[in-house]
Design an enzyme around this catalytic site. Structure first.
Site, PDB file in Angstrom:
ATOM      1  N   HIS A 245       3.476  33.119  16.348  1.00 37.17           N
ATOM      2  CA  HIS A 245       4.620  32.788  15.509  1.00 37.17           C
ATOM      3  C   HIS A 245       5.331  31.562  16.066  1.00 37.17           C
ATOM      4  O   HIS A 245       4.970  31.050  17.127  1.00 37.17           O
ATOM      5  CB  HIS A 245       5.565  33.973  15.345  1.00 37.17           C
ATOM      6  CG  HIS A 245       6.200  34.439  16.631  1.00 37.17           C
ATOM      7  ND1 HIS A 245       5.525  35.198  17.559  1.00 37.17           N
ATOM      8  CD2 HIS A 245       7.439  34.252  17.127  1.00 37.17           C
ATOM      9  CE1 HIS A 245       6.325  35.453  18.575  1.00 37.17           C
ATOM     10  NE2 HIS A 245       7.496  34.897  18.341  1.00 37.17           N
TER      11      HIS A 245
ATOM     12  N   HIS B   6       8.308  30.820  17.367  1.00 37.42           N
ATOM     13  CA  HIS B   6       9.329  30.749  18.402  1.00 37.42           C
ATOM     14  C   HIS B   6       8.851  29.842  19.536  1.00 37.42           C
ATOM     15  O   HIS B   6       7.676  29.820  19.863  1.00 37.42           O
ATOM     16  CB  HIS B   6       9.644  32.142  18.954  1.00 37.42           C
ATOM     17  CG  HIS B   6      10.597  32.890  18.093  1.00 37.42           C
ATOM     18  ND1 HIS B   6      10.697  34.256  18.096  1.00 37.42           N
ATOM     19  CD2 HIS B   6      11.488  32.461  17.162  1.00 37.42           C
ATOM     20  CE1 HIS B   6      11.612  34.646  17.242  1.00 37.42           C
ATOM     21  NE2 HIS B   6      12.101  33.569  16.653  1.00 37.42           N
TER      22      HIS B   6
ATOM     23  N   ASP C 209       9.074  29.950  22.661  1.00 35.15           N
ATOM     24  CA  ASP C 209       8.403  30.533  23.821  1.00 35.15           C
ATOM     25  C   ASP C 209       6.980  30.980  23.477  1.00 35.15           C
ATOM     26  O   ASP C 209       6.301  31.585  24.282  1.00 35.15           O
ATOM     27  CB  ASP C 209       9.227  31.671  24.434  1.00 35.15           C
ATOM     28  CG  ASP C 209       9.476  32.807  23.463  1.00 35.15           C
ATOM     29  OD1 ASP C 209       9.441  32.552  22.248  1.00 35.15           O
ATOM     30  OD2 ASP C 209       9.700  33.942  23.910  1.00 35.15           O
ATOM     31  N   HIS C 210       6.587  30.688  22.232  1.00 30.87           N
ATOM     32  CA  HIS C 210       5.206  30.984  21.865  1.00 30.87           C
ATOM     33  C   HIS C 210       4.457  29.744  21.399  1.00 30.87           C
ATOM     34  O   HIS C 210       3.233  29.754  21.327  1.00 30.87           O
ATOM     35  CB  HIS C 210       5.162  32.045  20.763  1.00 30.87           C
ATOM     36  CG  HIS C 210       5.608  33.389  21.241  1.00 30.87           C
ATOM     37  ND1 HIS C 210       4.743  34.400  21.577  1.00 30.87           N
ATOM     38  CD2 HIS C 210       6.851  33.880  21.494  1.00 30.87           C
ATOM     39  CE1 HIS C 210       5.413  35.451  21.995  1.00 30.87           C
ATOM     40  NE2 HIS C 210       6.709  35.152  21.948  1.00 30.87           N
TER      41      HIS C 210
ATOM     42  N   HIS D  10       8.885  40.825  13.009  1.00 28.34           N
ATOM     43  CA  HIS D  10       9.484  39.907  13.966  1.00 28.34           C
ATOM     44  C   HIS D  10      10.154  38.692  13.325  1.00 28.34           C
ATOM     45  O   HIS D  10      11.361  38.662  13.192  1.00 28.34           O
ATOM     46  CB  HIS D  10       8.449  39.476  15.008  1.00 28.34           C
ATOM     47  CG  HIS D  10       9.062  38.710  16.146  1.00 28.34           C
ATOM     48  ND1 HIS D  10       9.996  39.273  16.973  1.00 28.34           N
ATOM     49  CD2 HIS D  10       8.864  37.460  16.588  1.00 28.34           C
ATOM     50  CE1 HIS D  10      10.358  38.389  17.869  1.00 28.34           C
ATOM     51  NE2 HIS D  10       9.688  37.270  17.667  1.00 28.34           N
TER      52      HIS D  10
ATOM     53  N   ASP E 206       4.857  38.842  19.404  1.00 27.48           N
ATOM     54  CA  ASP E 206       6.062  39.654  19.269  1.00 27.48           C
ATOM     55  C   ASP E 206       5.969  40.384  17.942  1.00 27.48           C
ATOM     56  O   ASP E 206       5.508  39.819  16.958  1.00 27.48           O
ATOM     57  CB  ASP E 206       7.317  38.774  19.293  1.00 27.48           C
ATOM     58  CG  ASP E 206       7.509  38.124  20.651  1.00 27.48           C
ATOM     59  OD1 ASP E 206       6.739  38.464  21.574  1.00 27.48           O
ATOM     60  OD2 ASP E 206       8.402  37.273  20.782  1.00 27.48           O
TER      61      ASP E 206
ATOM     62  N   GLU F  63       3.478  42.906  23.693  1.00 23.01           N
ATOM     63  CA  GLU F  63       4.742  42.478  24.275  1.00 23.01           C
ATOM     64  C   GLU F  63       5.503  43.709  24.743  1.00 23.01           C
ATOM     65  O   GLU F  63       5.235  44.820  24.283  1.00 23.01           O
ATOM     66  CB  GLU F  63       5.573  41.721  23.226  1.00 23.01           C
ATOM     67  CG  GLU F  63       6.020  42.607  22.067  1.00 23.01           C
ATOM     68  CD  GLU F  63       7.486  42.439  21.747  1.00 23.01           C
ATOM     69  OE1 GLU F  63       8.257  42.258  22.692  1.00 23.01           O
ATOM     70  OE2 GLU F  63       7.846  42.503  20.570  1.00 23.01           O
TER      71      GLU F  63
ATOM     72  N   HIS G 120       5.295  39.691  28.401  1.00 23.22           N
ATOM     73  CA  HIS G 120       6.538  39.406  27.708  1.00 23.22           C
ATOM     74  C   HIS G 120       7.561  40.498  27.949  1.00 23.22           C
ATOM     75  O   HIS G 120       8.054  41.134  27.011  1.00 23.22           O
ATOM     76  CB  HIS G 120       6.250  39.258  26.196  1.00 23.22           C
ATOM     77  CG  HIS G 120       7.315  38.498  25.468  1.00 23.22           C
ATOM     78  ND1 HIS G 120       8.508  39.061  25.112  1.00 23.22           N
ATOM     79  CD2 HIS G 120       7.359  37.236  25.014  1.00 23.22           C
ATOM     80  CE1 HIS G 120       9.232  38.172  24.461  1.00 23.22           C
ATOM     81  NE2 HIS G 120       8.555  37.048  24.405  1.00 23.22           N
TER      82      HIS G 120
END
Lengths: 560, 879
Positions: free
Chosen positions: A70, A72, A74-75, A159, A180, A205, A417
């Site tokens: 996805h 975000h 941090d991904h 998410h 996530d 996660e 995570h």
């Protein structure tokens, strides 16, 4: 065969998710994120080290593909760096909404870091565009044949819009990387959904490895009450959020409430990004919750009625308002600016998300009740405003992780995570309650997982016939039994052992035979060993002789 | 051979084989009825089929501790336990199976055969076939009766098969599994009902299994699972409470995890029920949320603690964005309220009262209905509820049923309404002329609330309502009677109000009868009536628990009435009995199955009691013996018919009920004796027969011969001619006690429905005078077995024709048979037109038949099975 799982990021921490799984020799990189809490080397996963460990010249030949779950940061944050700076040119997969929204996220962050901290620019806007061009979009439940052996498939993860869980399979080895996910639906997104798959490995996660959240109804009520109280007292509400997801969720909630309570106080979105994102949400209805799917034809819930146009200068205006500002953890950007302005007044309210990365202002506010926050050497902020912690989180809780793990019942689980102590707790639960071995490697550690390997075998006709005959006898016996004693023995009796010989010859597919066919297939005569009363040396000789004869016949067979 | 796929049921069964060794004395005696050589002893057979597995076979493990296993088996002597720990469960059942099967052999194959092949198919490799096999099992299971013994093994077998497939990869299979498991649970519950009180461990286990299915990823499976959860019974409190909270509640007793010494696989521990409803009401799909709400409400009747917590969840659902869910939530609350498990708290009031002024009329209506039933613990809450109702009334003046709700809410909270009444009276007193306008909804509402107070339960307190209120209420007569419902007529209401209001009585009559000294009793019946009325109207399907509650309260009233008869207040007793019967009728109409049969039986019983009361009065009044057909004769005949109906029209009367009927028959004959004043031989022989039968029923000590029957027996033994009996008749009758039992077992009502094709008074059938004519009937018969003898009773004026009904060709199963036939009417009268009256009658076999002569017709001891039907004829010339 085995699955080798190297955790490059998000091992025993939250941030820069990046896992490389080697399934039957195929390397797949899941997610390629950045860490928001660091501004040094630790900002990105340690790609160079991994490359050195693999002993291959470049990433393109090392990896079969990269899959992003996805949008975000941090991904996905390290993706342009990975493709444009590190030079990976292989396929990249992500879902349609991720592909659509990722450039905004990346660009927004790039600008923020450049403006705020003057950090050396790791990649440019052009890099982002070039990177996104390489992306191959995925649809839900679409099976993609990456190469001859590797198959990937995306499942709905809740998410955020477009979040996916990735199923990857090479030969008989299969695994799921969840990214996530959220097991409870919220106003704008559905709950994660996946088929019951036969898995060797589940990488999940574990943000809330220990928390069990109660019903969201109570949380919503409390949030609305706090906001209503604040604005009716003439205060300002600052809601720092990610531009996407939480912002829409909370805004839908507030919009509904405003409508019901007939409130006229303005709601603002700080960034153009959020407004652009809303446009995408309106288009990507297929990825939202069932309720929106059902009702969007009548009224698109992303057309917020009470959201007003916003200018940066409004931050100094008097009177109550509600402001959604990015980024979510007050690590910089406009939310920090608004925080600086509004925190000193005790009329105002700041709602924090349920989780903030260590090192951010949000994290400092959450831990204890600080009266003063030191931003850097020179800047201090007095905090007198109320703080409402809002556990609206699009992450699943401990129960959800357990539920998903139980539903999938994989052979192994790896947690990423999350924070180390909580992960240790969850590992215990998974191992004791579900009986599944569980690991939570740290960054740059790798775990090797054995997989089952199915072997295709042919068999002779004779063997099948003898099996069938055996079964027939069994069932006959069973029938007699039923007349005798009722149905007690019906269940579970259809499994019976049969005897045979597996023959594995070089360069030939393995085969199952009946015992008495063996000699014939191998073209050998039957030897009989007879024992006579001899002296001890005599027996040894006789046996040895027999062995030698057997070796001479080059017997490549394997007894059962 | 892998051991992992072995189903639980199998493992459960494999334990007793081992423990059987620990109880050697038990086995040989148990096996003795088995014909030698038919089957080898089970343990041997078991081993032959399951070659001992060296690793991890549970039955080997348990056999390592046979003493321990045996001890644990002895510790829990529940029926399930019995079934599992019995060394040869099916062998002991076998004699009964054989007896049952003997009747059906050849016609239907053994259900075992069917089940066996379906179970094997369910293990197939094709998911659609697996699913279909499971559906097949469900169908077989549904057909197999609950109580009958050949169903016993089948349920376990189906359950085992379903559990094995619970984790199937295909959602269609999982859906079928949920249905099957739900059905098994119902069968288990029904069986335990019959058996005895048992520890509900198996039910807890099933509840948890279903809970884990309710977290399935497939929406349909979730919906089905929540539906099945709602139908569960006998689930323990711990598991129920756990189902509401996601956090695992620590229990010190780990009985849930270890069942009969078998450690469950880790998946089936209590946590899988954790917060299942909390998940359910948060579900993405409104269908799932609806199902979860329904089940939440349905389970509330089992535990008050659960009900309290469930209420919190349900109240949150009022904020749901889907209207269907909100309505269903209200329905669930209503359900809880009817069971008396709804205790509204102050924190709920705000949310709930908001619904009374909701924009949606349906929601308003549903919320009001609930309010009419709940108990509000505080005066403040009561007042706010009243205020909200008034606000709603002002907003939607067309909704007149609010008055009814106001009345019942006032009635439910007597002291609070008295408080309201006091304030209102003050207001009326201080208001000058014209200020207090009765037309204002508020005043109207408050007056209704005030006059409802005397009807409340708070008997211990004397509630004095200012008389001024009643005099004001007179002008609202229409509204009041509307609020009260139909069971009170306006005239008596008016006189009551006048009486209470201290007015010079307009029409001094009947006040004392209706509301006078017997006020308490009357009020009670009114109340019972209203309560039932409410529930009956609202919930279409009344369920067992609720009905039994009402029945018990009715029966108490009846017993009260019977004692009242002693005090010669016959009129009153009669009224009460009649009211009670009407109430039972309402219940009976809404029930089905054995409970419906029981209710109609009770109606019959009350009828008979009423006749006895009336007869007794007549006999006491008039001691001179008269000749000819008199009122007592008619009553007596009615009573006899009533008793006969009870005897013959119900299949599966259990001992308690039969004793009840026989005592009534005894009483009826005794009254007959006293009426005639002399002992005819026929009556005496009947008496002997009844006494013998009663003795036979009570022989094994399961029930006791009542004082009444014992007394009669004693008198009768002393004097065979029966003159003493007639002398002592009064004392004997005084001894008769009403002890209606509420245990009815598997009672079935035998009945029939007769319809004539295409005929009514507008559309008569034509005939030629004097010639036979055929009439075609559609006949449906309930619970008729082949040894019943049925006749068609056709009468034209005085002339009667009986035609034997041959229903062997009728289609249908054991319960309902139906078919159509043409019946010839042998003689038609020489008239332009006539009306033929037809009904179905049944011969009472083995009954107290006196007259053995038959003129080609039935014996004279018959009961009428169907209502009488009119068939219209007109001669062809007239048409």
């Amino acid at each position: 065969m085995a699955i080798e799982c190297l955790v490059l990021g998000a091992g025993q921490e939250v941030g820069k998710s990046c896992v490389v799984a080697t399934i039957g020799g195929k390397r797949v990189m899941f997610d390629c994120g950045m860490h928001m809490g660091y501004h040094d080397r630790r900002h990105y996963p340690d790609f160079a080290r991994a490359l050195a460990a693999w002993g291959v010249p470049d990433f393109t030949s090392a990896l079969a593909c990269v899959v992003i779950t996805h949008f975000h940061l941090d991904h996905i944050g390290a993706l342009p760096y990975f493709t444009e700076v590190c030079g990976y040119h292989g396929p990249i997969y992500m879902t349609y909404p991720t592909k659509a929204l990722a450039p905004f996220m990346l660009e927004d962050y790039r600008k923020v870091t450049m403006d705020q901290r003057g950090e050396a620019e790791q990649y440019s806007y052009e890099d982002i565009l070039r990177c996104m061009k390489k992306v191959i979009p995925l649809d839900l439940k679409q099976t993609v044949q990456v190469d001859k052996d590797l198959v990937i498939r995306a499942y709905y993860a809740g998410h955020v819009l477009g979040a996916a869980m990735i199923y990857a399979k090479v030969g008989d080895a299969a695994m799921v990387y969840t990214g996530d996910y959220n097991m409870t639906p919220d106003r704008h997104l559905g709950a994660a959904q996946i088929d019951r798959l036969k898995l060797d490995l589940l990488i999940t996660e574990s943000t809330y490895a220990k928390t069990i959240r109660d019903s969201k109804h109570a949380r919503e009520r409390e949030f609305l009450k706090a906001v209503h109280k604040c604005v009716s007292g003439g205060g300002k509400v600052l809601i720092p959020t990610f531009a996407l997801g939480r912002a829409q969720e909370l805004c839908m909630l507030l919009d509904d409430y405003w409508e019901r309570m007939n409130l006229k106080i303005p709601i603002y979105f700080s960034a153009g990004l959020t407004i652009q994102a809303n446009m995408y949400y309106k288009m990507l209805i297929g990825w939202t919750s069932q309720k929106i799917k059902d009702s969007h034809a009548v009224h698109n819930p992303f057309d917020f009625k009470h959201v007003c146009h916003f200018e940066r200068s409004f931050i100094n205006n008097p009177g109550p308002c509600v402001l959604f500002a990015t980024p979510g953890m007050i690590s910089g950007g406009f939310s920090l600016e608004a925080f600086k302005k509004w925190a000193p007044s005790n009329k105002n309210l700041i709602t924090l998300p349920g989780y903030c990365v260590a090192g951010t202002v949000g994290h400092k506010l959450m831990s204890g009740k600080p009266t003063r926050i030191d931003l850097d050497k020179d800047t201090h902020i007095d905090v007198r405003c109320q703080i409402h912690q809002l556990a609206f989180s699009p992450h699943t809780d401990s129960k959800g992780i357990m539920d998903l793990t139980e539903f999938l019942s994989p052979k192994h689980v790896i947690l990423v995570h999350g924070e180390k102590p909580q992960m240790a707790f969850l590992k215990e639960r998974i191992e004791s309650e579900l009986g599944i071995p569980c690991f939570y490697p740290a960054n740059n550690e790798s775990v090797s997982i054995p997989t089952t390997d199915n072997l295709k075998m042919s068999t002779t006709e004779r063997f099948i016939t003898s099996c069938a005959a055996e079964q027939g006898k069994q069932s006959l016996r069973k029938r007699n039994l039923i007349h005798g004693t009722g149905t007690s023995e019906v269940n579970g009796c259809d499994e019976a052992a049969v005897e045979g010989v597996i023959l594995m010859e070089k360069h030939k597919a393995p085969k199952i035979l009946c015992e008495d066919e063996l000699a014939q297939v191998l073209g050998m005569e039957r030897h009989l060993v007879q024992f006579e009363a001899l002296g001890s040396s005599g027996i040894e000789e006789a046996v040895e002789l027999e062995f030698k004869r057997a070796e001479a016949a080059d017997l490549g067979s394997d007894g059962k | 051979m892998s051991n992992t796929k072995q189903p639980i049921s199998n493992r459960l069964r494999s334990l007793p084989v081992a423990s059987g060794g620990g109880l050697p004395s038990k086995t040989p005696t148990r096996r003795s009825p088995l014909p030698a050589g038919e089957a080898p002893p089970l343990p041997l057979l078991h081993q032959a089929l399951h070659p001992p597995n060296p690793m991890g076979d549970p039955h080997l493990l348990s056999s390592a501790h046979p003493a321990a296993a045996a001890a644990s088996a002895r510790k829990h002597p529940g029926p399930i336990d019995e079934r599992f720990s019995d060394p040869s469960p099916h062998i002991t059942k076998r004699p009964r199976v054989a007896a049952d099967a003997a009747a059906t052999v050849g016609s239907a194959p053994y259900p075992e055969e069917e089940v066996r092949s379906l179970v094997i198919m369910a293990g197939g490799i094709y998911p659609l076939a697996r699913a279909e096999a499971l559906r097949g099992l469900a169908a077989v299971l549904e057909k197999a009766g609950t109580g009958c013994c050949d169903g016993a093994g089948i349920v376990e077998c189906c359950y085992g098969c379903a559990v094995e497939l619970m984790r199937d990869e295909d959602e269609g299979v999982r859906l079928a599994v949920v249905r099957l498991v739900g059905l098994c649970a119902q069968k288990f519950a029904a069986r335990m009902d019959v058996d005895a009180k048992s520890d509900g461990d198996i039910m807890d286990l099933i509840f948890q299994q279903l809970s884990s299915m309710a977290r399935d990823m497939c929406t349909k499976v979730r919906i089905e699972a929540f539906g099945a959860l709602g139908k569960m019974q006998r689930v323990s409190d711990g598991v129920l409470l756990q189902s509401l909270s996601k956090k695992v509640i620590k229990t010190d007793t780990m009985s849930g995890t270890i069942i009969k010494g078998q450690k469950l696989p880790p998946k089936l521990k209590i946590p899988c029920a954790a917060g299942i409803f909390a998940h359910g009401i948060e579900d993405e799909f409104y269908q799932v949320r609806t199902a979860a709400c329904t089940s939440l409400g349905a389970l509330a009747k089992f535990s008050s603690q659960y009900a309290e917590k469930a209420l919190d969840l349900l109240m949150d659902m009022m904020n749901d964005d889907t209207e269907t869910v909100r309505l269903q939530t209200l329905q669930a609350l209503f359900h809880m309220a009817t069971y008396g498990y709804l205790s509204m708290q102050e924190k709920h009031m705000h949310m709930f009262l908001g619904l009374l002024v909701d924009a949606n009329a349906l929601i308003r209506n549903a919320a009001r209905k609930i309010l009419g039933l709940v108990n509000l613990p505080k005066l403040q809450m009561f007042k706010s509820a009243i205020d909200c109702l008034i606000a709603s009334l002002e907003k939607n003046p067309e909704e007149q049923d609010i008055y009814g709700i106001l009345f019942s809410i006032g009635k439910n909270h007597g002291s609070f309404s008295a408080n309201i009444a006091k304030h209102l009276a003050k207001e009326i007193a201080t208001a000058s002329d014209g200020e207090l306008i009765l037309d204002r909804p508020r005043v109207k509402a408050l007056i209704i609330v005030s006059i409802s107070a005397p009807f409340s339960d708070d008997k211990h307190k004397k509630l004095d309502i200012p008389s001024i209120i009643f005099s004001h209420a007179i002008s609202l007569l229409g509204k009041v009677s509307c609020a009260l419902g139909e069971e009170v007529n306006q005239d008596s209401l008016l006189s009551y109000l006048c009486h209470k209001g201290g007015m010079p009585l307009w029409g001094n009559r009947s006040v004392s009868v209706e509301f006078g000294e017997s006020e308490s009793c009357k009020v009670e019946t009114v109340e019972v009536g209203e309560q039932i009325e409410n529930t009956a109207k609202a919930t279409k399907c009344l369920d067992r628990v609720l009905v039994m509650q009402s029945v018990e309260s009715i029966l108490q009233t009846v017993e009260g009435a019977w004692t009242m008869r002693m005090s010669c207040d016959v009129c009153e007793a009669r009224t009460i009995l009649r009211t009670c019967k009407e109430e039972l009728k309402v219940l009976a109409e809404n029930s089905s199955g054995s409970i419906g049969a029981f209710l109609s039986f009770l109606c019959e019983y009350l009828d008979a009691i009423r006749l006895v009361v009336e007869l007794w009065q007549l006999i006491q009044l008039d001691n001179s013996y008269t000749v000819g057909l008199t009122a007592p004769d008619i009553l007596l005949e009615k009573l006899n018919i009533s008793v006969r109906r009870m005897e013959c029209c119900y299949a599966g009367l259990n001992r308690g009920l039969e004793v009840q009927v026989m005592e009534l028959a005894l009483l009826a004959n005794l009254l007959g004796l006293s009426n005639i004043g002399a002992c005819s031989k026929a009556v005496l022989s009947k008496l002997v027969w009844i006494i013998n039968r009663l003795e036979g029923l009570c022989a094994d000590g399961s029930c006791e011969l009542s004082d009444f029957s014992r007394e009669i027996k004693k008198t009768f033994e002393a004097d065979h001619i029966g003159s003493a009996l007639i002398r002592n008749i009064h004392t004997s009758v005084e001894l008769f006690r009403l002890k209606p039992t509420t245990d009815f077992g598997a009672l079935k009502a035998i009945s029939g429905v007769l319809q004539v094709c295409d005929n009514n008074s507008e559309n008569p059938q034509s005939y030629i005078c004097g010639l036979p004519v055929g009439v075609s009937f559609n006949i449906s018969l309930w619970n008729i077995s082949s040894n019943h003898r049925l006749w068609l009773h056709m009468s034209i004026g005085e002339s009667v024709q009986h035609t034997f009904l041959d229903f062997s060709s009728f289609e249908g199963d054991g319960e309902v048979k139906s078919g159509s036939m043409v019946v010839p009417l042998n003689t038609t009268p020489m008239a332009h037109s006539f009306v033929l009256r037809v009904c179905l009658i049944m011969e009472c076999y083995g009954g107290i038949s006196s007259n053995q002569e038959r003129h080609g017709g039935p014996s004279d001891c018959v009961v009428q099975l169907s209502d009488e039907l009119d068939v219209y004829f007109v001669s062809t010339g007239q048409r």
